[in-house]
Design an enzyme around this catalytic site. Structure first.
Site, short mmCIF file in Angstrom:
data_model
loop_
_atom_site.label_atom_id
_atom_site.label_comp_id
_atom_site.label_asym_id
_atom_site.label_seq_id
_atom_site.Cartn_x
_atom_site.Cartn_y
_atom_site.Cartn_z
N GLN A 129 0.53 -1.55 -0.39
CA GLN A 129 -0.20 0.41 -0.27
C GLN A 129 1.10 1.78 -0.19
O GLN A 129 1.18 1.40 0.87
CB GLN A 129 -0.78 -0.30 1.14
CG GLN A 129 -1.69 1.61 1.42
CD GLN A 129 -2.45 0.98 2.79
OE1 GLN A 129 -1.96 0.96 3.74
NE2 GLN A 129 -3.17 1.71 2.52
N GLY A 130 0.78 1.89 -1.21
CA GLY A 130 2.04 2.94 -0.94
C GLY A 130 0.79 4.50 -0.68
O GLY A 130 0.30 4.97 -2.18
N SER A 132 0.64 6.42 2.66
CA SER A 132 2.10 7.50 3.60
C SER A 132 2.93 7.71 3.26
O SER A 132 3.09 7.29 2.24
CB SER A 132 2.11 7.12 4.76
OG SER A 132 0.87 6.46 5.63
N SER A 164 4.41 -1.12 3.82
CA SER A 164 4.42 -2.68 4.97
C SER A 164 4.61 -3.76 3.20
O SER A 164 3.89 -3.17 2.87
CB SER A 164 3.43 -3.41 5.51
OG SER A 164 3.34 -2.53 6.78
N GLU A 246 -9.76 -1.81 5.00
CA GLU A 246 -8.69 -2.09 5.92
C GLU A 246 -8.83 -1.62 7.24
O GLU A 246 -8.43 -2.88 7.81
CB GLU A 246 -7.52 -0.31 5.89
CG GLU A 246 -6.23 -1.27 6.55
CD GLU A 246 -5.17 -0.10 6.40
OE1 GLU A 246 -4.52 1.08 5.73
OE2 GLU A 246 -3.62 -0.15 6.59
N GLU A 378 -6.25 8.85 16.99
CA GLU A 378 -7.23 10.17 17.86
C GLU A 378 -7.76 10.14 16.22
O GLU A 378 -8.92 11.69 16.13
CB GLU A 378 -5.82 11.38 17.43
CG GLU A 378 -4.94 10.82 18.79
CD GLU A 378 -4.26 10.51 19.19
OE1 GLU A 378 -3.52 9.26 17.74
OE2 GLU A 378 -3.85 9.70 19.88
#
Ligand SMILES: Cc1cc2nc3c(=O)[nH]c(=O)nc-3n(C[C@H](O)[C@H](O)[C@H](O)COP(=O)(O)OP(=O)(O)OC[C@H]3O[C@@H](n4cnc5c(N)ncnc54)[C@H](O)[C@@H]3O)c2cc1C
Length: 394
Positions: A129-130, A132, A164, A246, A378
């Site tokens: 997963q690209g 962030s 990851s 996710e 948060e």
């Protein structure tokens, strides 16, 4: 004719008896690339994987047209119950199953679905997963990886972080910037072959000594136009949907914590028992029971959500609270396990500790990230405050 629940349960039991190799009982899914170097999965593991893939029960609710099981959510629940009873497990997993597959089923075109879904179902292709980037984590829409339209292809330049398994993945689903004049509305969703020249994944070592995620660099990477999912600049909408999958996947997974059944057993072994045969430490005993009750309540909340989806309601609404609840329960479980170990829970590698002790301590360190990945605690609370409680945004 549709099977009733009892008939389906019987069918699942019969199939598992015939097909699940008893030697694997009590085992678990092994990510292909987390195997120790030089070792390979047992013949029985490969056989089990191949049988589950052929049956489509690695993704029981996906359409059979693309190799999935075609089951209802309730049938999938029954299957999961029967697999637990049989000591069986799903030998196929990864980000393709948890995130990309369901998103592609919704937003992909026919060619993309036909090309990418079946290998995901069979566990043949690994996805990363690209999303962030440095400077774009919680504020994901601030991402800057550039995507230029070069006529017959897209050209990608930029950097991702915390990707990851990027170093061992075949493909990456990636968010890229196609318009710099707007924020969310300038993002697109691309599928990138990790073997494309210009893609480089550099592993980062984690606190528990494992290296599972990477910095990923894209330098003049050419991506065929057919790899765009949805429309140009529709990426934010697609990404939000994927993030729901996710969060849903993460919360479901945590319902099956490895040491869950073992906490009282572990406590008896490491803390000892009193004259009545109870765990010697009364306070610990109380906290273990409270934890098990929370775990049970969490499991019921998941079931409730599934029933809502099955009934055609929007099951995405409670996703943020389930994500936070699941992360909290799983972190508590790991805290308790390491507390029970006492001084035996002070090492996460090296001699002097049993394999179980090392695994539990390493798991406790890893559990810190449950409230970060998939959108931090948060941020989930912010989403809840805004969408569920109708409070004004910050
Ligand atoms: C184990 C692991 C695996 C991961 N795998 C992937 C992956 O495969 N692909 C990928 O793209 N990403 C991955 N991530 C990244 C993950 O999605 C981000 O870490 C996460 O979204 C938080 O972003 P950040 O780390 O940049 O923290 P920041 O956004 O810098 O946040 C730092 C702190 O500030 C708080 N904060 C930020 N903004 C607000 C706000 N508006 N209100 C209140 N609090 C706020 C956050 O909650 C957090 O506590 C992974 C992360 C981990 C830990």
């Amino acid at each position: 004719m549709a099977l009733d629940e009892q008939q389906f349960r019987q069918q699942a039991q019969d199939w598992l008896t015939e097909n699940f190799p008893p030697s694997l009982r009590g085992g678990r899914f092994i990510m292909p690339h987390t195997q120790e170097e030089g070792s390979s999965p047992s013949a029985d593991y490969l056989l089990w994987k191949q049988r589950m893939a052929a049956k489509g029960w690695s993704v029981p609710t996906w359409p059979s047209e693309y190799g999935g099981g075609g089951l209802s959510i309730r049938q999938a629940e029954i299957l999961a119950e029967e697999m637990t009873r049989a000591g069986a497990f799903n030998p196929i997993g990864g980000l393709g199953i948890m995130m990309l597959g369901p998103t592609l089923l919704e937003y992909g075109n026919d060619e993309q679905k036909a090309r990418h879904i079946p290998p995901i179902v069979r566990g043949e292709v690994e996805w990363c997963q690209g999303f962030s980037e440095p400077g774009a984590g919680s504020d994901l829409a601030a991402l800057r990886t550039r995507c230029e339209d070069k006529g017959d292809h897209f050209l990608i330049n930029g950097q991702k972080i915390w990707t990851s398994f990027a170093h061992v993945s075949d493909w990456c689903f990636c968010l890229v910037r196609t318009d710099t004049s707007v924020k969310q509305a300038g993002i697109s969703f691309l599928l990138i072959d990790m073997k494309t020249p210009g893609v480089e994944a550099r592993p980062i070592e984690l606190i528990n000594g494992v290296s599972h995620f990477c910095e990923t660099f894209f330098t003049d990477v050419k991506v065929p136009k057919e790899n765009l999912v949805g429309r140009v600049n529709q990426g934010w909408e697609i990404a939000k949907r994927l993030l729901q999958h996710e969060r849903s996947g993460l919360s479901s997974q945590r319902n099956v914590a490895n040491v869950e059944q073992g906490l009282p057993h572990l406590a008896r072994e490491y803390v000892g028992t009193d004259d009545a045969g109870r765990i010697a430490d009364a306070d610990l005993r109380t906290r273990i029971v409270q934890h098990m009750m929370r775990q049970e309540a969490y499991g019921l909340a998941l079931k409730h959500r599934n029933a809502e989806i099955e009934a055609g309601q929007d099951g995405t609404a409670p996703m943020s609270s389930l994500k936070n609840l699941g992360a909290g329960v799983a972190q508590e479980l790991n805290e308790l396990a390491v507390e029970i170990l006492g001084h035996a829970g002070t090492g996460n590698r090296g001699p002097g500790f049993s394999n179980t002790e090392l695994e539990l301590t390493s798991g406790w360190l890893y559990s810190k990230c449950f409230s970060i990945y998939g959108g931090s605690h948060e941020i989930q609370n912010n989403i809840l405050a805004k969408r569920e409680l109708g409070l004004p945004g910050a």
